[in-house]
Design an enzyme around this catalytic site. Structure first.
Site, PDB file in Angstrom:
ATOM      1  N   LYS A 164       0.840  -1.213   0.000  1.00  0.00           N
ATOM      2  CA  LYS A 164       0.000   0.000   0.000  1.00  0.00           C
ATOM      3  C   LYS A 164       0.871   1.259   0.000  1.00  0.00           C
ATOM      4  O   LYS A 164       0.660   2.161  -0.808  1.00  0.00           O
ATOM      5  CB  LYS A 164      -0.888   0.001   1.251  1.00  0.00           C
ATOM      6  CG  LYS A 164      -1.522   1.329   1.552  1.00  0.00           C
ATOM      7  CD  LYS A 164      -2.382   1.297   2.800  1.00  0.00           C
ATOM      8  CE  LYS A 164      -1.669   1.552   4.101  1.00  0.00           C
ATOM      9  NZ  LYS A 164      -1.388   2.948   4.445  1.00  0.00           N
ATOM     10  N   ASN A 165       1.863   1.286   0.907  1.00  0.00           N
ATOM     11  CA  ASN A 165       2.621   2.528   1.078  1.00  0.00           C
ATOM     12  C   ASN A 165       3.653   2.765  -0.022  1.00  0.00           C
ATOM     13  O   ASN A 165       4.288   3.819  -0.053  1.00  0.00           O
ATOM     14  CB  ASN A 165       3.268   2.571   2.460  1.00  0.00           C
ATOM     15  CG  ASN A 165       2.229   2.783   3.555  1.00  0.00           C
ATOM     16  OD1 ASN A 165       1.077   3.118   3.260  1.00  0.00           O
ATOM     17  ND2 ASN A 165       2.619   2.590   4.806  1.00  0.00           N
TER      18      ASN A 165
ATOM     19  N   ASP B 279       5.000   0.762  12.097  1.00  0.00           N
ATOM     20  CA  ASP B 279       3.742   0.172  11.625  1.00  0.00           C
ATOM     21  C   ASP B 279       3.537  -1.255  12.137  1.00  0.00           C
ATOM     22  O   ASP B 279       2.454  -1.815  11.982  1.00  0.00           O
ATOM     23  CB  ASP B 279       3.684   0.186  10.087  1.00  0.00           C
ATOM     24  CG  ASP B 279       3.536   1.603   9.558  1.00  0.00           C
ATOM     25  OD1 ASP B 279       3.208   2.498  10.351  1.00  0.00           O
ATOM     26  OD2 ASP B 279       3.761   1.809   8.352  1.00  0.00           O
TER      27      ASP B 279
ATOM     28  N   ARG C 106      -8.293  -0.417   5.474  1.00  0.00           N
ATOM     29  CA  ARG C 106      -7.427   0.574   4.815  1.00  0.00           C
ATOM     30  C   ARG C 106      -6.095  -0.053   4.423  1.00  0.00           C
ATOM     31  O   ARG C 106      -5.424   0.433   3.514  1.00  0.00           O
ATOM     32  CB  ARG C 106      -7.135   1.741   5.755  1.00  0.00           C
ATOM     33  CG  ARG C 106      -8.302   2.640   5.984  1.00  0.00           C
ATOM     34  CD  ARG C 106      -7.901   3.835   6.791  1.00  0.00           C
ATOM     35  NE  ARG C 106      -6.993   4.712   6.036  1.00  0.00           N
ATOM     36  CZ  ARG C 106      -6.518   5.861   6.487  1.00  0.00           C
ATOM     37  NH1 ARG C 106      -6.850   6.282   7.674  1.00  0.00           N
ATOM     38  NH2 ARG C 106      -5.716   6.596   5.750  1.00  0.00           N
TER      39      ARG C 106
ATOM     40  N   ARG D  85       1.171  14.874  13.306  1.00  0.00           N
ATOM     41  CA  ARG D  85       1.583  14.685  11.926  1.00  0.00           C
ATOM     42  C   ARG D  85       1.637  15.977  11.101  1.00  0.00           C
ATOM     43  O   ARG D  85       0.924  16.129  10.108  1.00  0.00           O
ATOM     44  CB  ARG D  85       0.695  13.623  11.256  1.00  0.00           C
ATOM     45  CG  ARG D  85       0.683  12.336  12.074  1.00  0.00           C
ATOM     46  CD  ARG D  85      -0.068  11.235  11.416  1.00  0.00           C
ATOM     47  NE  ARG D  85       0.676  10.670  10.302  1.00  0.00           N
ATOM     48  CZ  ARG D  85       0.231   9.663   9.554  1.00  0.00           C
ATOM     49  NH1 ARG D  85      -0.948   9.141   9.806  1.00  0.00           N
ATOM     50  NH2 ARG D  85       0.946   9.201   8.558  1.00  0.00           N
TER      51      ARG D  85
ATOM     52  N   CYS E 200      -4.122  12.857  13.359  1.00  0.00           N
ATOM     53  CA  CYS E 200      -4.974  11.668  13.337  1.00  0.00           C
ATOM     54  C   CYS E 200      -4.751  10.912  14.638  1.00  0.00           C
ATOM     55  O   CYS E 200      -4.054  11.395  15.532  1.00  0.00           O
ATOM     56  CB  CYS E 200      -4.709  10.811  12.110  1.00  0.00           C
ATOM     57  SG  CYS E 200      -3.140   9.999  12.143  1.00  0.00           S
TER      58      CYS E 200
END
Ligand code: EPZ
Length: 417
Positions: free
Chosen positions: A22-23, A305, A397, A122, A117
Site C-alpha cells: 500500500k505505502n 507500523d 485501509r 503529523r 490523526c
C-alpha cells in the site's frame, strides 16, 4: 458498520499470498501526475480503501484511472488541476503527496493542510521547508496551503528528520525539476527505493533512493512507464506476528525478507523459527514467545507500523517486554483494548511495559487506526474464545481480503456486515 468475529486460540497452518505494498503504491500512483503519458502500475492492492481514495484523488485532478484486478492504468484526459479537494485529503493524509509533482510541473498547487490523526499530530513542515528551499513561496488560506514558484530550483536539502512523506514529495518534485537535487537525511524505507525506480523509469536520473542521500537529476518532460510495486512488508509482518502469537506454521508467498530484517531478528529472539527464500518467508512457532524489547525507528530500525501487532505478541511473552515508540507520539491506543482481553500493559509516555500472560481471552474490542486494528486481529487469533472487532474499516485501509487470507491458513473468522 462491519465487524470481524474471530474464534481464536487455533494455530495457523498454510500459505498466505502477500499483496503489493500500500505505502509504495500510493506515492507511485500519485507520481503518475508527473507525466501526461499513460502509466501502468502492477501489483497494486487495488481493493484497499486508501487505494480507492487515491484513484478518486487522481480523477479529481484530471486523470482517468482504469483498474483491472491488481493492474492500474493511469491515463491523461487533458490538462490537470492543481487543487486537491479537502474531502479527499481529510480521508487520506497521503493526498498531500500530490503537492510535489503538481508544484514542480505547474508552478502552483493548493492543498488542504491534513489534520492530525489517532496516532499523532503529523505536521507537514518538513515537506514545506523542502519546497521553500527549492524556491517556492507559500501562503495559508482557509485551511489550505498555496505554494507557488515560477520554476523550482535544484538544490541540496537536509531534512531535520527522515520523514517518509517529505522524502517522497521532494523526490517527485525533484524528478520534474531540471538539474541535480540532493536530499540528505532522506527516509530509507524500501518504499523510497520503489518510488526511485519508478521515477527512473519515467526518465529522471535517480541515485541512492532507499539510502540517506538521494540524488535526482530531473527533467521538465517525463514519459510514461510500466512498473511493478514491491510486496507489502507490513502486511507480511502482521501475518508473521499472527502466526507467532497463535502458533503454527505459515508460509508467506511473495514476501521479501530483506525488507523485514529488524522484525525477523526480533521474532527469532522471541523463539520463532524463520526460513526465507527468494520471495517467501516461513515462520513456525510452538511455544509462548520470550520477552523481547523493541524500539521503533525509521528504517532499517523496527517499523512503527508493526509496533502495535508486536505488542499483541508480547502480551503472551514469558517475562516483561518493553516497547518504545519513537516515531509517532500517540501510537499506543491498542494497549487499552488489549487490556480488555486480559493483557497486562503499563504505558508511560512513549514506552509500554508488557507483563506477559499465559493466554488472552476473547472480548468485544474496537480498532482505532490501521495498525491498532492489526494488533487486535493478532490478539484475537491468539485469544481463547470469541473476539469481535468493531470499526473494521480501519483494518480495510491496509489489509486486502484479510478474512479470506487468514481463513486460508486455518483461522476461524468471519465478517459481519
Ligand atoms: C508514512 O507516513 C506511512 N504512510 C505511515 O504508514 C508510516 O507509519 C510512516 O511513514 C512512518 O514509517 C504512508 O506511507 C502512506 P513520516 P508519513 O512523514 O509519511 C513527523 C500505515 O500504518 N513529521 O515519516 O506521514 C510525523 O509527525 C501508515 O500504513 C514531522 O514532524 O510518516 C511523525 O511523527 C500510518 N513533520 C514522524 O515525523 C513532517 O513534515 C514520521 O512521519 C513530516 C513528518
Amino acid at each position: 458498520m462491519d465487524k470481524l468475529v474471530i474464534e481464536g486460540g487455533k494455530p495457523l497452518n498454510g500459505t498466505i499470498k502477500v499483496s503489493g505494498a500500500k505505502n509504495a503504491a500510493l506515492p507511485i500512483l500519485i507520481a503518475t501526475l508527473l507525466t501526461d503519458e499513460p502509466c501502468v502500475i502492477e501489483n497494486v492492492p487495488s481493493t484497499l480503501r486508501d487505494l480507492r481514495t487515491t484513484f478518486r484523488l487522481l480523477e479529481s485532478l484530471g486523470k482517468k484511472v482504469v483498474v483491472e484486478g491488481s493492474t492500474v492504468k493511469v491515463l491523461s484526459t487533458g490538462s490537470l488541476k492543481t487543487q486537491a479537494p479537502y474531502d479527499i485529503v481529510k480521508q487520506m493524509r497521503a493526498s498531500v503527496l500530490a503537492a510535489g509533482p503538481l508544484l514542480a510541473r505547474f508552478g502552483l498547487v493548493r492543498v488542504p493542510i491534513p489534520g492530525g490523526c489517532a496516532i499523532g499530530l503529523r505536521p507537514i513542515d518538513i515537506h514545506l521547508k523542502g519546497f521553500e528551499a527549492m524556491g517556492a513561496r507559500r501562503i495559508a488560506d482557509q485551511g489550505d496551503i498555496i505554494m507557488s514558484a515560477p520554476k523550482l530550483n535544484p538544490v541540496t536539502i537536509k531534512l531535520r528528520f527522515p520523514s517518509v512523506g517529505a522524502t517522497q514529495n521532494l523526490m517527485m518534485a525533484a524528478a520534474a525539476t531540471e538539474g541535480k537535487t540532493i536530499i540528505k537525511n532522506a527516509a530509507r524505507e524500501p518504499e523510497m527505493e520503489d518510488l526511485g525506480r519508478f521515477l527512473q523509469s519515467l526518465g529522471a536520473d535517480v541515485r541512492g533512493a532507499g539510502t540517506a542521500v538521494v540524488t535526482i537529476t530531473g527533467k521538465t518532460k517525463l514519459h510514461g512507464a510500466r512498473h511493478r510495486v514491491i510486496p507489502d512488508r507490513i502486511e507480511a509482518g502482521t501475518f508473521l506476528l499472527a502466526c507467532a502469537a497463535a502458533r503454527g506454521r505459515v508460509k508467506l508467498l511473495g514476501a521479501d525478507a530483506s525488507h523485514l530484517t529488524a522484525v525477523l531478528s526480533a521474532l527469532k529472539k522471541a523463539g520463532a523459527k524463520i526460513k526465507t527464500g527468494k520471495s517467501w518467508i516461513e515462520i513456525s512457532m510452538d511455544r509462548r514467545p520470550k520477552a523481547v524489547t523493541v524500539v521503533t525507528k525509521p528504517h532499517p530500525g523496527f517499523p512503527t507500523d508493526l509496533q502495535a501487532p508486536w505488542m499483541s505478541l508480547m502480551t503472551l511473552c514469558t517475562g516483561f517486554a518493553k516497547v518504545t515508540e519513537t516515531v509517532f507520539e500517540n501510537r499506543f491506543l491498542h494497549a487499552a483494548e488489549l487490556g480488555r482481553m486480559g493483557a497486562q500493559i503499563a504505558v508511560s509516555g512513549r514506552t509500554a511495559v508488557v507483563a506477559g500472560v499465559e493466554s488472552l481471552s476473547g472480548a468485544p474490542i474496537m480498532a482505532s487506526d490501521i495498525r491498532a486494528g492489526a494488533a487486535l486481529l493478532v490478539a484475537g487469533l491468539a485469544a481463547k474464545g470469541k473476539t469481535t472487532i468493531a470499526r473494521v474499516y480501519h483494518i480495510d485501509r491496509g489489509y486486502e481480503t484479510v478474512e479470506r487470507k487468514l481463513s486460508g491458513a486455518g483461522a476461524r473468522l468471519e465478517r459481519l456486515k
